[in-house]
Structure formats: structure tokens, C-alpha cells
Motif scaffolding. Structure first.
Motif, PDB file in Angstrom:
ATOM      1  N   LYS A 161     -11.579   3.199   5.400  1.00  0.00           N
ATOM      2  CA  LYS A 161     -10.331   2.787   4.778  1.00  0.00           C
ATOM      3  C   LYS A 161      -9.138   2.802   5.734  1.00  0.00           C
ATOM      4  O   LYS A 161      -8.322   1.907   5.720  1.00  0.00           O
ATOM      5  CB  LYS A 161      -9.990   3.686   3.580  1.00  0.00           C
ATOM      6  N   SER A 201      -2.861   7.146  -3.666  1.00  0.00           N
ATOM      7  CA  SER A 201      -4.033   7.215  -2.790  1.00  0.00           C
ATOM      8  C   SER A 201      -5.348   7.099  -3.563  1.00  0.00           C
ATOM      9  O   SER A 201      -6.312   6.528  -3.061  1.00  0.00           O
ATOM     10  CB  SER A 201      -4.016   8.492  -1.951  1.00  0.00           C
ATOM     11  N   VAL A 235      -6.196   3.271  -4.034  1.00  0.00           N
ATOM     12  CA  VAL A 235      -6.349   2.387  -2.882  1.00  0.00           C
ATOM     13  C   VAL A 235      -7.737   1.757  -2.831  1.00  0.00           C
ATOM     14  O   VAL A 235      -7.893   0.606  -2.422  1.00  0.00           O
ATOM     15  CB  VAL A 235      -6.017   3.134  -1.564  1.00  0.00           C
ATOM     16  N   LEU A 279       0.802  -1.220   0.000  1.00  0.00           N
ATOM     17  CA  LEU A 279       0.000   0.000   0.000  1.00  0.00           C
ATOM     18  C   LEU A 279       0.837   1.272   0.000  1.00  0.00           C
ATOM     19  O   LEU A 279       0.369   2.315  -0.442  1.00  0.00           O
ATOM     20  CB  LEU A 279      -0.962  -0.005   1.182  1.00  0.00           C
ATOM     21  N   LEU A 299      -7.011  -0.581   6.247  1.00  0.00           N
ATOM     22  CA  LEU A 299      -5.741  -0.635   5.541  1.00  0.00           C
ATOM     23  C   LEU A 299      -4.574  -0.285   6.454  1.00  0.00           C
ATOM     24  O   LEU A 299      -3.578   0.268   6.021  1.00  0.00           O
ATOM     25  CB  LEU A 299      -5.786   0.301   4.329  1.00  0.00           C
TER      26      LEU A 299
END
Length: 134
Positions: A75, A47, A50, A42, A79
Motif C-alpha cells: 500500500k 486509514s 484506504v 487520501l 498510494l
């Protein structure tokens, strides 16, 4: 139909999540896709992209409730890990306007194999499941 509703809902959330559309090949047809393990880092994903990482954490006290809310709005918590394990579908050859077929690799010794299942690669099954196949 309820299933069509849920399929369409997932497609709206992530148009790249199509794994649920990959079928086992019918008798006489070879698989044209395979799976491969993959890890999303990630820290390397922009961004804006994602949202398209398919895997999310769904465990917790409210597991099973409000999954779309968690996928769309939560999120940061989901994440928190920088590495997300996943499986990707890889074409075995060039594909154009054809159905995707993946060998489901059911254990041929299981008594629970569905009637529609056929083994497109008995030699691979011998290696994978380690018993003599008849």
C-alpha cells in the motif's frame, strides 16, 4: 469457470468494486447509471478505509506478476500520491433490486461495434461524436 474465480477474487479484495458487473442496456431499455470523474484525496480517508480505494499503481518492473500481493501488501508504495483519479458509478434515479445499465457510448461510426450493441441515445451520440447520424 476462470472468469468467475477472478470476479470473486476481486470481490473479496474490495466488495465495493462492482463496475465490471454493469452492462450496456438492451434495446428498448434506458441506462440507469452514469459515470462521473472523481478524485480520492487520501489525506482525507481514514486509514482503515484506504484498502477500499479502487485504483492502484501496477506499473513497474514486475507489472503483471503478483497483482494481488501488490494490492494487499504494498500500500505505501502504491498510494504515494495523495490524489487518486477514478470514475464512480452514479444512479440516474432511485434503484431497487434491478440490473445496472450504463451506455457504453461506442463510436457509431466505428466498423468494430459488436452486433449486440444498440444506441440508447442517438441524440447524445450526435453531440458526442460530431457527425450526422443516419
Amino acid at each position: 469457470e476462470i472468469q468467475t474465480f477472478w470476479d470473486n477474487m476481486w470481490q473479496m479484495i474490495n466488495p465495493f468494486a462492482v463496475g465490471h458487473h454493469v452492462n450496456h442496456p438492451p434495446k428498448g431499455v434506458q441506462p440507469n447509471v452514469y459515470t462521473a470523474p472523481f478524485e480520492y484525496d487520501l489525506s482525507q480517508i481514514p486509514s482503515l478505509s484506504v484498502d477500499y480505494v479502487p485504483n492502484r499503481s501496477c506499473m513497474g518492473s514486475d507489472w503483471g506478476r503478483g497483482i494481488f500481493t501488490r494490492v494487499l501488501l504494498n500500500k505505501k508504495q502504491q498510494l504515494s500520491s495523495k490524489i487518486i483519479p477514478a470514475m464512480v458509478i452514479v444512479a440516474a434515479r432511485d434503484l431497487c433490486d434491478e440490473e445496472l445499465f450504463l451506455n457504453y457510448r461506442f463510436n457509431p461510426h466505428s466498423k468494430l461495434i459488436p452486433k449486440w450493441y444498440n444506441d440508447p441515445d442517438p441524440e447524445e451520440s450526435k453531440r458526442r461524436w460530431g457527425r450526422n447520424m443516419q
